[in-house]
Design a protein around this motif. Structure first.
Motif, mmCIF file in Angstrom:
data_model
loop_
_atom_site.group_PDB
_atom_site.id
_atom_site.type_symbol
_atom_site.label_atom_id
_atom_site.label_comp_id
_atom_site.label_asym_id
_atom_site.label_seq_id
_atom_site.Cartn_x
_atom_site.Cartn_y
_atom_site.Cartn_z
ATOM 1 N N SER A 250 0.697 -1.032 -0.141
ATOM 2 C CA SER A 250 -0.400 0.037 0.278
ATOM 3 C C SER A 250 1.273 1.210 0.129
ATOM 4 C CB SER A 250 -1.198 0.188 0.926
ATOM 5 O OG SER A 250 -1.845 1.137 1.015
ATOM 6 N N ARG A 251 1.726 1.821 0.485
ATOM 7 C CA ARG A 251 2.884 2.316 0.966
ATOM 8 C C ARG A 251 3.476 2.522 -0.572
ATOM 9 N NH1 ARG A 251 8.315 3.994 0.878
ATOM 10 N NH2 ARG A 251 8.931 1.910 0.874
ATOM 11 N N MET A 252 3.323 2.202 -0.926
ATOM 12 C CA MET A 252 4.693 1.782 -2.053
ATOM 13 C C MET A 252 3.462 2.044 -3.547
ATOM 14 S SD MET A 252 7.927 -1.059 -2.367
ATOM 15 C CE MET A 252 6.743 -2.079 -2.831
ATOM 16 N N GLY A 253 1.996 1.263 -3.423
ATOM 17 C CA GLY A 253 1.339 1.430 -4.792
ATOM 18 C C GLY A 253 1.753 0.625 -5.094
ATOM 19 N N ARG A 254 1.826 -0.382 -5.508
ATOM 20 C CA ARG A 254 2.216 -1.633 -6.280
ATOM 21 C C ARG A 254 2.713 -2.825 -6.034
ATOM 22 N NH1 ARG A 254 7.237 1.239 -5.812
ATOM 23 N NH2 ARG A 254 8.143 0.443 -7.044
ATOM 24 N N ARG A 255 3.045 -3.970 -6.078
ATOM 25 C CA ARG A 255 3.345 -4.794 -5.435
ATOM 26 C C ARG A 255 5.165 -4.809 -6.300
ATOM 27 N NH1 ARG A 255 2.638 -9.884 -2.677
ATOM 28 N NH2 ARG A 255 -0.292 -9.825 -3.275
ATOM 29 N N ASP A 256 6.151 -5.161 -5.579
ATOM 30 C CA ASP A 256 6.886 -4.665 -6.781
ATOM 31 C C ASP A 256 7.876 -6.189 -6.574
ATOM 32 O OD1 ASP A 256 9.100 -3.848 -7.504
ATOM 33 O OD2 ASP A 256 10.313 -3.423 -6.045
ATOM 34 N N ILE A 257 8.559 -6.680 -8.304
ATOM 35 C CA ILE A 257 9.105 -7.922 -8.215
ATOM 36 C C ILE A 257 11.023 -6.970 -7.896
ATOM 37 C CG2 ILE A 257 9.982 -9.868 -9.416
ATOM 38 C CD1 ILE A 257 6.958 -9.793 -9.613
ATOM 39 N N ILE A 258 11.707 -7.827 -7.009
ATOM 40 C CA ILE A 258 12.656 -7.944 -7.333
ATOM 41 C C ILE A 258 13.768 -8.654 -8.176
ATOM 42 C CG2 ILE A 258 14.874 -6.716 -5.476
ATOM 43 C CD1 ILE A 258 13.596 -5.112 -4.420
ATOM 44 N N ILE A 259 14.869 -8.477 -9.168
ATOM 45 C CA ILE A 259 15.906 -9.392 -9.193
ATOM 46 C C ILE A 259 17.283 -8.160 -8.559
ATOM 47 C CG2 ILE A 259 17.262 -10.300 -10.989
ATOM 48 C CD1 ILE A 259 14.481 -10.185 -11.979
#
Length: 532
Positions: A250-259
């Protein structure tokens, strides 16, 4: 000026720099560790108050309020708030040295002040305070590069600064995981690795391995059986992680996928780095193109070569991202690829391939630190045309960011291209074997701007990832000095780059009893920048 001379005999850490005289040893208010009787201390305080009053009259200034001291002998912990540290702090505040000292002594007084020492002690703390995280929901696409970070790089936006440092710490986690167990086996499939992530709202979903195509003779392994991981072809190089915390999403505004991908560590990876002839990008339709897209041979080898019991880095990344996209179908997603040095080069290759692996891909951004050139100008155009946003964090003193390729100076390269008279010459140069070009937007920092690093810091320091994060944390704008309210801990920097840190801060770290020799076994949290 007896009182001023007595104070200057002490340094900023609260202990005497030289052996005091007998008179000084009797004055317990300037040496709170010395025990005296209550009657003696009361007489001394009255004498000091008279002395200060006369001193202020000579300086034609108003007499400050009388100094308040505890007339009881100081104890280590008296229970009434009169500890030696508080007495020293009250003494400095009441004397107000910055007003009664000459201008050329104000800097020294600031160095001795408890405020300065508290700040330095916080920066050298193993457990610094973390700054609050702002809500990025309405602007996350901007911070993820949808506008190529226009208007938020110079000066550097505080929220973007925090995001950059956070991605850098994901790379540090990759380094730490590899260093804890660098060996892999060619005889059996590798076991899952435990990665200690700096952000607990993320979870690791996939370990990544890179394999060199360079084959070593069998006699090399026979001669160096104890060097295992130095001669192995496949090595653990990073991981895929996904944000799994609802509040953070919610804070970032999206679900983030990190590589996240580490830099060069094994001998065969170094060998691949120097294979700098350009090769065509596999699978690309080059028909009708004046200049086909090409990338460095060694980088492409590490990215595309499979191991004996593991898929290639390329296959692992694409397969895992597709799986996560299916798992979270219908949600707002982003893909962030981050890497340092060799990892920065591989991150660019991964982002380029991901941009074409499905018809509808989430926004893809690359945050690279100290990355070399990866391909030619046609490859740079290909990445840009595929919608991949690239932010390269570059230290002006880092030579790795200027290789490989013929053009060491990017500005000269651009001037040649802007000049229509030499356009034909440029086209010829673009087709030469070493015609490399950088990709994306650049955030340039400079190790010479740091007040803690030596101006002549060596090549290793200028390329070091922790030094990069230190510089980003202190960067405000290209025409501004290192920000005074930088909050990233100096502990890791002191440990990893001790010879490149100014002696003043090395000595103060020792005075603060910070054991720099035993820090390699300690997990040191880093303080992220605050939006101040």
């Amino acid at each position: 000026m007896e009182i001023v001379r007595t104070i200057s005999a002490q340094n900023g850490l609260g202990f005497q720099a030289s052996r005091p005289s007998l008179a000084c040893r009797r004055v317990s208010r300037l040496n709170p560790l010395t025990r005296v009787s209550a009657s003696t201390q009361t007489l001394t305080i009255e004498s000091t108050q008279t002395h200060l009053s006369n001193l202020e009259k000579l300086l034609q200034k108003q007499v400050p309020p009388p100094l308040q001291y505890n007339t009881q002998p100081p104890h280590k912990d008296s229970g009434n708030g009169s500890s030696p540290e508080k007495m020293v702090r009250n003494l400095f505040e009441n004397l107000n040295l910055t007003k009664i000292l000459p201008d050329n002594m104000k800097a020294a007084a600031e160095e001795m002040s408890p405020r300065h020492m508290n700040r330095l002690q916080r920066l050298l703390s193993k457990s610094p305070e973390y700054s609050p995280r702002n809500n990025l929901g309405s602007r996350w696409r901007e911070y993820h590069g949808c506008n190529d970070w226009v208007g938020i790089l110079d000066p550097l936006d505080e929220n973007l600064r925090r995001e950059i440092v956070r991605y850098g710490e994901f790379i540090q986690a990759a380094y730490q995981t590899f260093n804890s167990n660098p060996a892999t086996s060619d005889d059996k499939a590798p076991l899952p690795r435990q990665v200690s992530l700096p952000d607990k709202s993320y979870k690791v979903t996939k370990s990544l391995y890179a394999t060199s195509s360079i084959g070593l003779p069998s006699w090399v392994d026979d001669m160096a059986p104890d060097l295992g991981w130095m001669t192995q072809r496949s090595s653990w190089i990073g991981y895929v992680a996904v944000c799994d915390d609802k509040r953070e999403i919610s804070r970032m505004g999206r679900r983030d996928i990190i590589i996240s991908l580490r830099g060069t560590a094994t001998c065969l990876e170094w060998a691949e780095n120097v294979r700098d002839v350009l090769d065509r990008v596999p699978g690309e339709d080059n028909s009708g193109q004046v200049q086909p897209a090409k990338v460095e041979c060694g980088f492409l080898s590490l990215y595309k070569t499979p191991g004996s019991n593991m898929p290639s880095l390329s296959e692992s990344v694409v397969e895992e991202v597709r799986r996560l996209m299916d798992l979270y179908k219908g949600e707002t997603l982003s893909i962030t690829v981050t890497g340092h040095s060799l990892g920065a080069a591989l991150a660019l290759l991964a982002a380029d391939e991901l941009s074409t692996c499905a018809q509808e891909m989430p926004p893809i951004a690359v945050f690279s630190f100290g990355g070399p050139r990866v391909g030619n100008r046609a490859f740079a155009n290909r990445v840009s045309n595929n919608g991949v946003k690239v932010l390269r964090i570059v230290n002006s003193q880092d030579v790795i960011t200027k290789v490989p390729g013929m053009f060491v100076c990017e500005e000269l390269d651009q001037k040649l291209r802007d000049n229509e008279k030499v356009a034909g010459v440029v086209n010829v140069l673009d087709n030469m074997p070493w015609a490399y070009s950088h990709v994306g937007t650049e955030l340039r920092v400079d190790s010479k701007m740091s007040p803690y690093l030596k101006p002549n810091a060596d090549v290793a320091c200028c390329h070091d990832l922790e030094a990069y994060l230190h510089l980003v944390d202190g960067f405000m704008a290209s025409d501004c000095p290192f920000r005074a309210n930088a909050k990233r801990s100096l502990t890791r920097l002191l440990h990893e780059q001790r010879s490149n840190v100014k002696k003043l801060y090395i000595s103060k770290a020792k005075d603060l009893r910070l054991n720099l020799d035993n820090l390699q076994a300690v997990a040191i949290p880093s303080c992220l920048p605050s939006p101040s």
